[in-house]
Design a protein around this motif. Sequence first.
Motif, PDB file in Angstrom:
ATOM      1  N   TYR A   7      54.434  14.239  90.508  1.00  0.00           N
ATOM      2  CA  TYR A   7      53.375  15.181  90.874  1.00  0.00           C
ATOM      3  C   TYR A   7      52.229  15.179  89.887  1.00  0.00           C
ATOM      4  N   ASN A   8      52.566  14.878  88.612  1.00  0.00           N
ATOM      5  CA  ASN A   8      51.498  14.813  87.622  1.00  0.00           C
ATOM      6  C   ASN A   8      50.576  13.629  87.905  1.00  0.00           C
ATOM      7  N   LEU A   9      51.210  12.531  88.267  1.00  0.00           N
ATOM      8  CA  LEU A   9      50.428  11.341  88.571  1.00  0.00           C
ATOM      9  C   LEU A   9      49.550  11.589  89.798  1.00  0.00           C
ATOM     10  N   ALA A  10      50.144  12.244  90.806  1.00  0.00           N
ATOM     11  CA  ALA A  10      49.388  12.546  92.035  1.00  0.00           C
ATOM     12  C   ALA A  10      48.155  13.368  91.677  1.00  0.00           C
ATOM     13  N   ARG A  11      48.373  14.355  90.822  1.00  0.00           N
ATOM     14  CA  ARG A  11      47.263  15.220  90.423  1.00  0.00           C
ATOM     15  C   ARG A  11      46.201  14.407  89.667  1.00  0.00           C
ATOM     16  N   ASP A  12      46.680  13.592  88.724  1.00  0.00           N
ATOM     17  CA  ASP A  12      45.739  12.820  87.917  1.00  0.00           C
ATOM     18  C   ASP A  12      44.928  11.850  88.762  1.00  0.00           C
ATOM     19  N   LEU A  13      45.576  11.318  89.797  1.00  0.00           N
ATOM     20  CA  LEU A  13      44.887  10.311  90.611  1.00  0.00           C
ATOM     21  C   LEU A  13      44.167  10.943  91.802  1.00  0.00           C
ATOM     22  N   GLY A  14      44.315  12.257  91.934  1.00  0.00           N
ATOM     23  CA  GLY A  14      43.590  12.965  92.992  1.00  0.00           C
ATOM     24  C   GLY A  14      44.099  12.676  94.392  1.00  0.00           C
ATOM     25  N   VAL A  15      45.395  12.414  94.529  1.00  0.00           N
ATOM     26  CA  VAL A  15      45.962  12.243  95.877  1.00  0.00           C
ATOM     27  C   VAL A  15      47.053  13.287  96.068  1.00  0.00           C
ATOM     28  N   ASP A  16      47.410  13.547  97.311  1.00  0.00           N
ATOM     29  CA  ASP A  16      48.465  14.535  97.496  1.00  0.00           C
ATOM     30  C   ASP A  16      49.836  13.890  97.318  1.00  0.00           C
ATOM     31  N   ASN A  17      50.833  14.719  97.155  1.00  0.00           N
ATOM     32  CA  ASN A  17      52.165  14.210  96.859  1.00  0.00           C
ATOM     33  C   ASN A  17      52.754  13.407  98.006  1.00  0.00           C
ATOM     34  N   GLY A  18      52.387  13.825  99.228  1.00  0.00           N
ATOM     35  CA  GLY A  18      52.878  13.088 100.397  1.00  0.00           C
ATOM     36  C   GLY A  18      52.436  11.630 100.314  1.00  0.00           C
ATOM     37  N   LYS A  19      51.167  11.449  99.957  1.00  0.00           N
ATOM     38  CA  LYS A  19      50.611  10.095  99.837  1.00  0.00           C
ATOM     39  C   LYS A  19      51.359   9.327  98.744  1.00  0.00           C
ATOM     40  N   MET A  20      51.599  10.019  97.632  1.00  0.00           N
ATOM     41  CA  MET A  20      52.267   9.380  96.505  1.00  0.00           C
ATOM     42  C   MET A  20      53.663   8.924  96.911  1.00  0.00           C
ATOM     43  N   LEU A  21      54.369   9.784  97.629  1.00  0.00           N
ATOM     44  CA  LEU A  21      55.740   9.448  98.043  1.00  0.00           C
ATOM     45  C   LEU A  21      55.720   8.298  99.038  1.00  0.00           C
ATOM     46  N   GLU A  22      54.683   8.278  99.877  1.00  0.00           N
ATOM     47  CA  GLU A  22      54.544   7.199 100.857  1.00  0.00           C
ATOM     48  C   GLU A  22      54.411   5.858 100.124  1.00  0.00           C
ATOM     49  N   ILE A  23      53.582   5.867  99.093  1.00  0.00           N
ATOM     50  CA  ILE A  23      53.382   4.632  98.327  1.00  0.00           C
ATOM     51  C   ILE A  23      54.690   4.228  97.641  1.00  0.00           C
ATOM     52  N   LEU A  24      55.387   5.211  97.069  1.00  0.00           N
ATOM     53  CA  LEU A  24      56.649   4.903  96.378  1.00  0.00           C
ATOM     54  C   LEU A  24      57.671   4.347  97.366  1.00  0.00           C
ATOM     55  N   ASP A  25      57.708   4.946  98.566  1.00  0.00           N
ATOM     56  CA  ASP A  25      58.605   4.430  99.601  1.00  0.00           C
ATOM     57  C   ASP A  25      58.256   2.974  99.890  1.00  0.00           C
ATOM     58  N   GLY A  26      56.946   2.737  99.985  1.00  0.00           N
ATOM     59  CA  GLY A  26      56.477   1.389 100.277  1.00  0.00           C
ATOM     60  C   GLY A  26      56.886   0.414  99.192  1.00  0.00           C
ATOM     61  N   LEU A  27      56.916   0.891  97.961  1.00  0.00           N
ATOM     62  CA  LEU A  27      57.287   0.035  96.832  1.00  0.00           C
ATOM     63  C   LEU A  27      58.802  -0.056  96.669  1.00  0.00           C
ATOM     64  N   GLY A  28      59.510   0.741  97.439  1.00  0.00           N
ATOM     65  CA  GLY A  28      60.967   0.732  97.347  1.00  0.00           C
ATOM     66  C   GLY A  28      61.475   1.421  96.098  1.00  0.00           C
ATOM     67  N   VAL A  29      60.663   2.291  95.543  1.00  0.00           N
ATOM     68  CA  VAL A  29      61.084   3.017  94.342  1.00  0.00           C
ATOM     69  C   VAL A  29      61.794   4.303  94.779  1.00  0.00           C
ATOM     70  N   SER A  30      62.986   4.508  94.286  1.00  0.00           N
ATOM     71  CA  SER A  30      63.695   5.718  94.705  1.00  0.00           C
ATOM     72  C   SER A  30      63.346   6.876  93.780  1.00  0.00           C
ATOM     73  N   TYR A  31      63.413   8.061  94.322  1.00  0.00           N
ATOM     74  CA  TYR A  31      63.111   9.258  93.537  1.00  0.00           C
ATOM     75  C   TYR A  31      63.942  10.381  94.110  1.00  0.00           C
ATOM     76  N   LYS A  32      64.171  11.392  93.287  1.00  0.00           N
ATOM     77  CA  LYS A  32      64.962  12.530  93.761  1.00  0.00           C
ATOM     78  C   LYS A  32      64.073  13.658  94.235  1.00  0.00           C
ATOM     79  N   SER A  33      62.997  13.839  93.515  1.00  0.00           N
ATOM     80  CA  SER A  33      62.056  14.891  93.893  1.00  0.00           C
ATOM     81  C   SER A  33      60.702  14.526  93.311  1.00  0.00           C
ATOM     82  N   VAL A  34      59.697  15.335  93.641  1.00  0.00           N
ATOM     83  CA  VAL A  34      58.367  15.060  93.094  1.00  0.00           C
ATOM     84  C   VAL A  34      58.328  15.237  91.589  1.00  0.00           C
TER      85      VAL A  34
END
Length: 406
Positions: A7-34
């Motif tokens: 979420y910090n990265l999302a804030r720093d890059l000015g995108v919403d968390n949904g977008k960030m998670l979408e990108i992470l999904d696309g990269l195949g990076v797993s995460y537990k929460s924001v």
Amino acid sequence: MSKVRIYNLARDLGVDNGKMLEILDGLGVSYKSVSSTIEDDTVDLIKQILEEEAAGGPAQAPTSTPAAEPVQASAPQAQAETQAQAASQSAPTATVERMPEPAPTASPARELPHRAPVVTIMGHVDHGKTSLLDYIRKTKVAAKEAGGITQHVGAFEARTSKGRVVFIDTPGHEAFTTIRARGANVADIAIIVIAADDSLMPQTREAIAHAQAAKVPMIVAINKIDLPQADPERVKTDLTSLNLVPEEYGGDLIVVPVSARTGEGVEDLLEYISLTAELEDLRADPGGEFRGVVIESRVDRQAGVLATVMVQEGTLHVGDFLVVGEGYGKIKALTDTNGGRIKDAGPSTPVQVLGFSENPSSGETVRSAKNEHQAREVVAGRVGDRRDAEEARGRRRLSLEEMMGP
Ligand code: GTP
Ligand code: MG
């Protein structure tokens, strides 16, 4: 290597968390929460993706990926995946596009519109649940309550800077276990309020247990940090002893210090609520079949039964027929939580329904019926089932008494 929270990265890059998670999904990076952390390499990849998107390049496809670099995920099991992904990136045209999407019919839920999160506020008596809600609503509900103790589950809708959030207040008194359990079941997110001068108390543990049983994500609000005797660190240590490890101790539990009195930290709390809601990806079909839950109900001498219903699916309209328990009714009026008359109420809306013939119990499911005839039929079926069950019990009791003799 430094790590950054999603979420910090999302804030720093000015995108919403949904977008960030979408990108992470696309990269195949797993995460537990924001609040999960990601590695520098992944951050670089994300930046690249966003830059290319901004430049009108291929969405989610970094063409000049440092392909030899495996994407580092914080969770070990994600590493195999991401390395495979990274390997596939070495071909010049390879992208980090997501796996082929399943056929649309396989995931209709993705197509449904988002709905507001339903957040329940739980915790020990007097730890400041209602005060915290008051601050959020900028009203003074606590001051009006008999003895300052919340006697019922109240639902409130708040428009925060992060959008609409529905809050459910629950009482802290030990006599209200079932109400708290119900609150946890209706909610998408549980806020566990813990007073910084009191730390974990019996109803705090119970609230945590309810949230865990209902599998609802928890956020801890350490309240009353304005008090001189406040000891937030002790609360965090006590939580750790329950195996709930705060983020700053390396765990995943979001802990937000707040003061319902001064308002300190409340914006952060709202931010965490919206972050958590985004991750939950809450959706409902406003056009689907109606389903709701009774939050509370009372009989007004003049108006009749006034039931607060949380709409979970579909939309309620004035004039609809509803069935709840062994009663049914035609909606005469709908009132929102600010007291305004409304004509219809969609998903995640707490609404006061006027028109039930009988006073329903809290926690009961509400369904709609096509017309009065169908409503009557459903009720008659339920009454019949209950009578059968009672008769069967009565027979057992009678035979027991016969056995015991006079
Ligand atoms: P129940 O509904 O009875 O379980 O209590 P509650 O958790 O809703 O607590 P409530 O909001 O009624 O607050 C209890 C008392 O704590 C009141 O006297 C509040 O004024 C006080 N209080 C609540 N939040 C704060 C805070 O952040 N700082 C200080 N100093 N007092 C607070
Ligand atoms: Mg209260």
